[in-house]
Motif scaffolding. Sequence first.
Motif, PDB file in Angstrom:
ATOM      1  N   ARG A  52     -18.177  17.347   7.389  1.00  0.00           N
ATOM      2  CA  ARG A  52     -17.252  18.029   8.233  1.00  0.00           C
ATOM      3  C   ARG A  52     -16.892  19.393   7.570  1.00  0.00           C
ATOM      4  NH1 ARG A  52     -12.160  14.027   7.743  1.00  0.00           N
ATOM      5  NH2 ARG A  52     -13.402  13.050   6.403  1.00  0.00           N
ATOM      6  N   TYR A  53     -16.406  20.374   8.235  1.00  0.00           N
ATOM      7  CA  TYR A  53     -16.055  21.657   7.597  1.00  0.00           C
ATOM      8  C   TYR A  53     -14.650  21.727   7.539  1.00  0.00           C
ATOM      9  CZ  TYR A  53     -20.626  22.823   8.804  1.00  0.00           C
ATOM     10  OH  TYR A  53     -22.267  22.849   8.837  1.00  0.00           O
ATOM     11  N   SER A  54     -14.130  22.502   6.490  1.00  0.00           N
ATOM     12  CA  SER A  54     -12.750  22.604   6.343  1.00  0.00           C
ATOM     13  C   SER A  54     -12.684  23.950   5.664  1.00  0.00           C
ATOM     14  CB  SER A  54     -12.322  21.678   5.198  1.00  0.00           C
ATOM     15  OG  SER A  54     -10.890  22.221   4.808  1.00  0.00           O
ATOM     16  N   VAL A  55     -11.449  24.789   6.028  1.00  0.00           N
ATOM     17  CA  VAL A  55     -11.063  25.997   5.463  1.00  0.00           C
ATOM     18  C   VAL A  55     -10.446  25.770   3.828  1.00  0.00           C
ATOM     19  CG1 VAL A  55     -10.305  26.657   7.643  1.00  0.00           C
ATOM     20  CG2 VAL A  55      -8.563  25.704   6.061  1.00  0.00           C
ATOM     21  N   LEU A  56     -10.030  24.435   3.415  1.00  0.00           N
ATOM     22  CA  LEU A  56      -9.936  24.317   2.308  1.00  0.00           C
ATOM     23  C   LEU A  56     -10.951  23.657   1.389  1.00  0.00           C
ATOM     24  CD1 LEU A  56      -6.691  22.292   2.972  1.00  0.00           C
ATOM     25  CD2 LEU A  56      -6.730  24.475   2.491  1.00  0.00           C
ATOM     26  N   GLU A  57     -11.258  24.507  -0.025  1.00  0.00           N
ATOM     27  CA  GLU A  57     -12.401  24.230  -0.531  1.00  0.00           C
ATOM     28  C   GLU A  57     -11.942  23.202  -1.727  1.00  0.00           C
ATOM     29  OE1 GLU A  57     -15.622  26.545  -3.627  1.00  0.00           O
ATOM     30  OE2 GLU A  57     -13.630  27.465  -2.904  1.00  0.00           O
ATOM     31  N   ASP A  58     -10.556  22.782  -1.676  1.00  0.00           N
ATOM     32  CA  ASP A  58     -10.179  21.655  -2.630  1.00  0.00           C
ATOM     33  C   ASP A  58     -10.847  20.290  -2.265  1.00  0.00           C
ATOM     34  OD1 ASP A  58      -8.273  23.634  -3.287  1.00  0.00           O
ATOM     35  OD2 ASP A  58      -6.493  22.554  -2.822  1.00  0.00           O
ATOM     36  N   TYR A  59     -11.253  20.107  -0.929  1.00  0.00           N
ATOM     37  CA  TYR A  59     -11.866  18.731  -0.897  1.00  0.00           C
ATOM     38  C   TYR A  59     -13.328  18.618  -1.602  1.00  0.00           C
ATOM     39  CZ  TYR A  59      -8.412  18.334   2.777  1.00  0.00           C
ATOM     40  OH  TYR A  59      -7.187  18.084   3.543  1.00  0.00           O
ATOM     41  N   THR A  60     -13.836  19.786  -2.033  1.00  0.00           N
ATOM     42  CA  THR A  60     -15.071  19.825  -2.743  1.00  0.00           C
ATOM     43  C   THR A  60     -14.621  19.930  -4.224  1.00  0.00           C
ATOM     44  OG1 THR A  60     -15.188  22.037  -3.006  1.00  0.00           O
ATOM     45  CG2 THR A  60     -15.952  21.017  -1.052  1.00  0.00           C
ATOM     46  N   ARG A  61     -13.772  19.829  -4.649  1.00  0.00           N
ATOM     47  CA  ARG A  61     -13.131  20.133  -6.074  1.00  0.00           C
ATOM     48  C   ARG A  61     -12.557  18.792  -6.984  1.00  0.00           C
ATOM     49  NH1 ARG A  61     -10.747  26.063  -6.233  1.00  0.00           N
ATOM     50  NH2 ARG A  61     -12.723  27.210  -5.927  1.00  0.00           N
ATOM     51  N   ASP A  62     -12.661  18.623  -8.056  1.00  0.00           N
ATOM     52  CA  ASP A  62     -11.868  17.816  -8.832  1.00  0.00           C
ATOM     53  C   ASP A  62     -10.417  18.099  -9.067  1.00  0.00           C
ATOM     54  OD1 ASP A  62     -14.176  16.113  -9.203  1.00  0.00           O
ATOM     55  OD2 ASP A  62     -14.914  17.185 -10.872  1.00  0.00           O
ATOM     56  N   ASN A  63      -9.491  17.048  -9.142  1.00  0.00           N
ATOM     57  CA  ASN A  63      -8.160  17.358  -9.271  1.00  0.00           C
ATOM     58  C   ASN A  63      -8.126  18.212 -10.725  1.00  0.00           C
ATOM     59  OD1 ASN A  63      -5.573  17.209  -9.399  1.00  0.00           O
ATOM     60  ND2 ASN A  63      -5.387  14.977  -8.886  1.00  0.00           N
ATOM     61  N   GLY A  64      -7.230  19.185 -10.408  1.00  0.00           N
ATOM     62  CA  GLY A  64      -7.243  20.100 -11.564  1.00  0.00           C
ATOM     63  C   GLY A  64      -7.606  21.512 -11.418  1.00  0.00           C
ATOM     64  N   ASP A  65      -8.373  21.535 -10.108  1.00  0.00           N
ATOM     65  CA  ASP A  65      -8.986  22.848  -9.960  1.00  0.00           C
ATOM     66  C   ASP A  65      -8.721  23.259  -8.454  1.00  0.00           C
ATOM     67  OD1 ASP A  65     -10.559  25.116 -10.538  1.00  0.00           O
ATOM     68  OD2 ASP A  65     -12.311  23.910  -9.888  1.00  0.00           O
ATOM     69  N   PHE A  66      -7.712  22.620  -7.760  1.00  0.00           N
ATOM     70  CA  PHE A  66      -7.540  22.938  -6.702  1.00  0.00           C
ATOM     71  C   PHE A  66      -6.608  24.516  -6.403  1.00  0.00           C
ATOM     72  CE2 PHE A  66      -6.458  18.090  -6.118  1.00  0.00           C
ATOM     73  CZ  PHE A  66      -7.842  18.061  -5.975  1.00  0.00           C
ATOM     74  N   THR A  67      -6.584  24.749  -5.207  1.00  0.00           N
ATOM     75  CA  THR A  67      -6.113  26.035  -4.877  1.00  0.00           C
ATOM     76  C   THR A  67      -5.144  26.058  -3.952  1.00  0.00           C
ATOM     77  OG1 THR A  67      -8.043  26.932  -3.080  1.00  0.00           O
ATOM     78  CG2 THR A  67      -8.210  27.427  -5.348  1.00  0.00           C
ATOM     79  N   PHE A  68      -5.048  25.026  -3.160  1.00  0.00           N
ATOM     80  CA  PHE A  68      -3.915  24.843  -2.171  1.00  0.00           C
ATOM     81  C   PHE A  68      -3.049  23.664  -2.422  1.00  0.00           C
ATOM     82  CE2 PHE A  68      -2.747  22.313   1.735  1.00  0.00           C
ATOM     83  CZ  PHE A  68      -1.547  23.453   2.197  1.00  0.00           C
ATOM     84  N   TYR A  69      -3.538  22.416  -2.700  1.00  0.00           N
ATOM     85  CA  TYR A  69      -2.734  21.406  -3.192  1.00  0.00           C
ATOM     86  C   TYR A  69      -2.556  21.581  -4.759  1.00  0.00           C
ATOM     87  CZ  TYR A  69      -4.519  18.894   1.076  1.00  0.00           C
ATOM     88  OH  TYR A  69      -4.475  18.725   2.261  1.00  0.00           O
ATOM     89  N   PRO A  70      -1.147  20.947  -5.136  1.00  0.00           N
ATOM     90  CA  PRO A  70      -0.926  21.203  -6.646  1.00  0.00           C
ATOM     91  C   PRO A  70      -1.918  20.388  -7.458  1.00  0.00           C
ATOM     92  CG  PRO A  70       0.920  20.568  -5.000  1.00  0.00           C
ATOM     93  CD  PRO A  70      -0.128  20.372  -4.190  1.00  0.00           C
ATOM     94  N   ASN A  71      -1.841  20.959  -8.811  1.00  0.00           N
ATOM     95  CA  ASN A  71      -2.829  20.456  -9.622  1.00  0.00           C
ATOM     96  C   ASN A  71      -2.103  19.237 -10.474  1.00  0.00           C
ATOM     97  OD1 ASN A  71      -5.785  21.857  -9.347  1.00  0.00           O
ATOM     98  ND2 ASN A  71      -4.487  23.501  -9.490  1.00  0.00           N
ATOM     99  N   THR A  72      -1.735  18.365  -9.677  1.00  0.00           N
ATOM    100  CA  THR A  72      -1.048  17.234 -10.347  1.00  0.00           C
ATOM    101  C   THR A  72      -1.726  15.927  -9.973  1.00  0.00           C
ATOM    102  OG1 THR A  72       0.483  16.954  -8.335  1.00  0.00           O
ATOM    103  CG2 THR A  72       1.158  18.395 -10.322  1.00  0.00           C
TER     104      THR A  72
END
Length: 371
Positions: A52-72
């Motif tokens: 799927r495609y997303s405007v959010l890169e967070d879904y490709t990242r590990d927790n701690g390296d998010f730009t939209f969701y809080p890094n908690t």
Amino acid sequence: MKTYICAIGTANPPHKIPQMQVADFMSNILQFDERESRKLQALYRVTGIGQRYSVLEDYTRDNGDFTFYPNTPTLEPFPTVQQRMGVYREHAVTLSEQAIRECLEQATHTNIPDITHLITVSCTGMYAPGLDIELVERLGLPTTVQRTSVNFMGCYAAFNALKLADAICKADQDAKVMVVCTEICTIHFQKNTEQDHLVSNALFGDGSAAVLVQGKPSADVSLELTSFHCDLAPDGKSEMAWHIGDTGFEMTLSSYVPELIQNGIKQLTDRLLEGLKMKVSEIDLFAIHPGGRRILEVIEKELGMTRDDNRFAYEVLKEFGNMSSATVLFVLKALMKTLTPQQQDEPILSFAFGPGLTLESMLLKVHYANA
């Protein structure tokens, strides 16, 4: 008078995410144990979605390296509706513009200044002055272009926009109507372990599709808008719903939806075709909204279709997931690319479904200018 779809353009955001990577993200965020993770992975595997495609890169990242969701560990404080609408506004215009420009690249003898009407469609974001006005400015459309917005109608909304475009062109043969459906579904992830939320998180992606509708066919292949029919299955209004919550838009999508569609699809099809004196067995081309793999399968069973008849829907589901209102236009585009002059006048049957439970159908006809 006749009206035609003369070109279809599509666009997706840059972040392409493998389906099982999304499953891992969800398992981690929901803090599932090994057994719960296996069950979630099984759910994601059977969707028929590869990516799927997303405007959010967070879904490709590990927790701690998010730009939209809080890094908690639990993503708290969870993003608010206001934050999500900020992301929608940032990306919706760009995606819409890309889809429209691709659409016009395919359209012969139609340029941006020629557009007389703009219909914007979305159920994943709203603001005002809205997407329509920003597109007028971004594209350099005439300020006199007539604008209409179709909002919050869900996966079947493209049909409503096409009906409106059809009516406009029949009233004015010189009208050139641009319809653009833009959905950014992935900003509405809900951190909830209820089955409805797990299913919706497994299905939806981001995308935009633009369609040029006019009273004259293109110089090559067009799709004539022949007939529409809509029906409601009120017993299912609680099974598929879309509400605005404090932390985003919340989707209800129960496991009973395929059964409800199966119970209503034959009657819907018969009513669409009866005035045209046509039977489903006479149709070889289908453009069905892939709300999910199970929905496609029950329609095939009820209408006597094969999986190959539904190949364009499966192709879009695999490559993009369910992009709400834009999805059926992706399917039509995939089908349109395979047409040949030998298929002149062949009918195309199309369906989409959404909250209500709403069942929408449309019959189109292949038109070649020189066939």
